[in-house]
Write a protein that holds these residues in place. Structure first.
Motif, PDB file in Angstrom:
ATOM      1  N   ALA A 225       0.858  -1.138  -0.061  1.00 54.47           N
ATOM      2  CA  ALA A 225       0.122  -0.114  -0.088  1.00 54.47           C
ATOM      3  C   ALA A 225       0.769   1.196   0.147  1.00 54.47           C
ATOM      4  O   ALA A 225       0.677   1.965  -0.921  1.00 54.47           O
ATOM      5  CB  ALA A 225      -0.973   0.045   1.279  1.00 54.47           C
ATOM      6  N   ARG A 226       1.742   1.265   1.022  1.00 52.81           N
ATOM      7  CA  ARG A 226       2.746   2.681   1.000  1.00 52.81           C
ATOM      8  C   ARG A 226       3.264   2.954  -0.331  1.00 52.81           C
ATOM      9  O   ARG A 226       3.444   3.992  -0.545  1.00 52.81           O
ATOM     10  CB  ARG A 226       3.517   2.504   2.257  1.00 52.81           C
ATOM     11  N   ALA A 227       4.122   1.843  -0.983  1.00 47.10           N
ATOM     12  CA  ALA A 227       4.701   2.112  -2.144  1.00 47.10           C
ATOM     13  C   ALA A 227       3.670   2.504  -3.114  1.00 47.10           C
ATOM     14  O   ALA A 227       4.205   3.201  -3.953  1.00 47.10           O
ATOM     15  CB  ALA A 227       5.472   0.858  -2.316  1.00 47.10           C
TER      16      ALA A 227
ATOM     17  N   ALA B 188       5.464  11.730   3.010  1.00 49.15           N
ATOM     18  CA  ALA B 188       4.488  11.052   3.932  1.00 49.15           C
ATOM     19  C   ALA B 188       3.382  10.254   2.886  1.00 49.15           C
ATOM     20  O   ALA B 188       2.866  10.907   1.614  1.00 49.15           O
ATOM     21  CB  ALA B 188       3.798  12.201   4.367  1.00 49.15           C
ATOM     22  N   VAL B 189       2.390   9.662   3.594  1.00 46.37           N
ATOM     23  CA  VAL B 189       1.461   8.779   2.840  1.00 46.37           C
ATOM     24  C   VAL B 189       0.179   9.072   3.448  1.00 46.37           C
ATOM     25  O   VAL B 189      -0.877   9.032   2.862  1.00 46.37           O
ATOM     26  CB  VAL B 189       1.649   6.991   2.613  1.00 46.37           C
ATOM     27  N   THR B 190       0.142   8.914   4.920  1.00 43.98           N
ATOM     28  CA  THR B 190      -1.225   9.020   5.503  1.00 43.98           C
ATOM     29  C   THR B 190      -1.119  10.329   6.219  1.00 43.98           C
ATOM     30  O   THR B 190      -0.041  11.064   6.683  1.00 43.98           O
ATOM     31  CB  THR B 190      -1.362   7.852   6.413  1.00 43.98           C
ATOM     32  N   CYS B 191      -2.250  10.988   6.866  1.00 43.58           N
ATOM     33  CA  CYS B 191      -2.116  12.025   7.677  1.00 43.58           C
ATOM     34  C   CYS B 191      -1.494  11.562   8.909  1.00 43.58           C
ATOM     35  O   CYS B 191      -0.956  12.672   9.579  1.00 43.58           O
ATOM     36  CB  CYS B 191      -3.871  12.499   7.950  1.00 43.58           C
TER      37      CYS B 191
ATOM     38  N   THR C 246      -3.692   9.186  -5.144  1.00 43.83           N
ATOM     39  CA  THR C 246      -2.762   9.138  -3.873  1.00 43.83           C
ATOM     40  C   THR C 246      -3.402   9.916  -2.849  1.00 43.83           C
ATOM     41  O   THR C 246      -4.574  10.505  -3.037  1.00 43.83           O
ATOM     42  CB  THR C 246      -1.313   9.641  -4.184  1.00 43.83           C
ATOM     43  N   THR C 247      -2.901  10.014  -1.615  1.00 45.33           N
ATOM     44  CA  THR C 247      -3.710  10.548  -0.490  1.00 45.33           C
ATOM     45  C   THR C 247      -3.217  12.193  -0.460  1.00 45.33           C
ATOM     46  O   THR C 247      -2.417  12.516  -1.127  1.00 45.33           O
ATOM     47  CB  THR C 247      -3.363  10.093   0.786  1.00 45.33           C
TER      48      THR C 247
END
Length: 541
Positions: free
Chosen positions: A502-504, A523-526, A513-514
């Motif tokens: 998921a992160r990649a 960063a990927v998530t809040c 994307t987020t």
């Protein structure tokens, strides 16, 4: 324009009112976003503003439109002045062709043929409908159907546009385009917009006013930046649903504002996104190899040589645009349709259950309790082979447990069709869980769910995967997938184009994307950004 005074409403058979002493005034040209948890009264309030859509029940108080009681409006004025776009586009389309759908409302109002032709042509051009003007409505994607609904309403030149979670079934790109179109109508034509929504990343950026509801009451009302700060200071769970920039900086609404604020602090300029290692893949329990499928002999292929594998103890999210074939792929996995070519295999003794995109298709009982009992009736108990309850019966006591797990305890005597969209999603999930599946297929499982229950849903899913369940979900909810899926796959033109942890997956995308990744590519998530800034997050249920 609209004046709501001391308005309350209670559904039949309910003790607690769905709306409790609402007082609101709506000015011409406002763009209002109404948000709140599932069952907070958002849709009920919206339907009260359209006489033909008002639900049956006991009402008290007053609603005035331009000084006249709304209930006294003549049918023509109510139909022409107040437009309503429903959450599910299929529920609103009434004809079999696009051009006739655009003309239907005008024909119902008795407009002259020349007027109808002019307005239909104007709306088709404005909304970009010309390429599929002569198509059948059944052939349209979800995004096209929702755009057609909006265009059909706008052809009648309404003064107020009411939209009930219109982006819930749209992919991120289509949702942004749809809300941008609504904002343009508000800005250029002065149309008053009242929108209910759970996905606030795009909606708040266009809104001039935000209203937050909780338990049938208005708890917050004001400019979006102010509302976000109030919720943060209250440590209210609804702050979890606020746009990522607002959760980070309090007074930021857009990604560009948050990126500018981040750059001004000179933070982590050369930082790299930390990519989690891929999950240790366990046993493959569902496998698709070179699967081709079309609905009719002479139609085009929906699945085009699709390869896919689901593993035990893993959450796999399939993303992609409307019409890419995601829901069709789930139906083929479930066995509802047989592919013309290719092979699908699943592990022996692995029960497959699914929650469809439209949860109402699962409901057959007169009450929630009857619908849950239907899963284990008529023999009351059902032997299942799945560990750790191998050979144990599902008893009626399980209904009480599943009702508590899915927050349905207070709704057991309600009719399933009287539930809100989010509550119906929870009921459909409860029915699927009662079958004790080892392979669980979920089509848009977060549609209509508030931020609080999304956390609970994630907890349920993670408990299942710890027991070895394989979960495959199709979703447009990028933020949820980024935070909780182990593996993500992008589907395009009937095929899986790419699949990665998921992160990649999200770190390498520009549009799928987020918001956190668009703010800071490291960063990927809040939660990544919040943890770096050591920011306090609201309480989690």
């Amino acid at each position: 324009m609209l004046n709501i005074r001391n308005f309350s409403f209670t559904y039949p058979g309910r003790e607690k009112p769905a709306l409790d002493n609402i007082n609101l005034a709506v000015q011409p040209g406002e763009f209002i976003v109404v948000c709140g948890s599932s069952g907070s009264g958002k849709t009920t309030l919206l339907r009260q503003l359209k006489p033909a859509m008002a639900p049956h029940g006991t009402a008290a108080g007053e609603i005035h439109y331009h000084g006249q009681p709304l209930s006294e409006l003549d049918a023509h004025t109510a139909a022409a002045d107040i437009g309503f776009v429903q959450q599910c586009p299929e529920n609103q389309i009434v004809t079999d062709s696009v051009w006739h759908e655009l003309a239907f409302g005008l024909e119902s109002l008795g407009e002259p043929t020349q007027v109808i032709r002019l307005r239909v042509a104007e709306m088709a051009a404005f909304f970009g409908i010309e390429p599929w003007f002569h198509h059948r409505t059944a052939e349209l994607s979800g995004g096209q159907k929702q755009l057609l609904n909006l265009a059909s309403i706008m052809a009648m030149q309404p003064q107020i546009l009411l939209l009930d979670e219109p982006t819930s079934q749209l992919d991120p790109i289509a949702a942004a385009e749809f809300l941008g179109t609504v904002a343009k109508l508000n800005r250029d034509l002065g149309i008053t917009v009242i929108l209910t929504e759970h996905r606030l990343e795009e909606a708040f950026a266009h809104a001039s006013r935000a209203i937050v509801m909780d338990g049938g009451r208005v708890i917050c009302d004001g400019e979006p930046r102010v509302v976000g700060k109030i919720l943060y200071d209250m440590n209210h769970p609804m702050h979890l649903a606020m746009p990522t920039p607002m959760r980070l900086f309090g007074d930021c609404l857009t990604v560009s504002e948050a990126r500018t604020r981040l750059a001004s602090q000179c933070v982590m300029r050369n930082a790299q996104c930390v990519i989690d290692p891929p999950p240790t893949q366990s046993k493959a329990v569902l496998n698709m190899k070179n699967v081709w499928f079309r609905y009719e002999k002479n139609s085009s292929d929906v699945l085009r040589g699709m390869d896919f594998t689901a593993h035990a103890g893993e959450i796999t999210a399939i993303l992609g645009g409307n019409g890419a074939g995601k829901s069709t792929a789930l139906s083929v996995m479930l066995g509802l349709h047989r592919p013309q070519r290719g092979k699908i295999t699943s592990a022996p003794n692995h029960k497959i259950s699914a929650v469809p995109q439209n949860p109402q298709s699962l409901f057959i009982g007169k009450t929630v309790q009857e619908d849950l009992r239907e899963v284990v009736a008529p023999s009351v108990t059902l032997r299942v082979p799945a560990p750790p309850q191998a050979g144990e019966p599902i008893s009626i006591n399980s209904i009480a447990e599943i009702a508590q797990l899915c927050k349905l305890e207070s709704l057991l005597q309600s009719h399933p069709y009287d539930l809100s969209g989010g509550e119906q999603q929870r009921l459909a999930l409860a029915k699927a869980l009662l079958t004790r599946p080892k392979i669980l297929l979920l089509d848009e499982p977060t549609k209509g769910l508030d931020a609080q229950f999304k956390q609970q849903l994630a907890g349920i899913l993670h408990k299942l995967v710890k027991q070895g369940t394989a979960i495959v979900l199709v979703s447009h909810d990028i933020e949820f997938c980024a935070q909780h899926a182990h593996t993500c796959a992008l589907m395009f033109d009937g095929q899986i184009i790419t699949q990665a942890p998921a992160r990649a997956f999200f770190a390498g995308n520009s549009f799928y994307t987020t918001a956190a990744n668009r703010i800071a590519r490291w960063a990927v998530t809040c939660e990544d950004l919040c943890s770096f800034f050591e920011k306090k997050e609201p309480k989690k249920l």
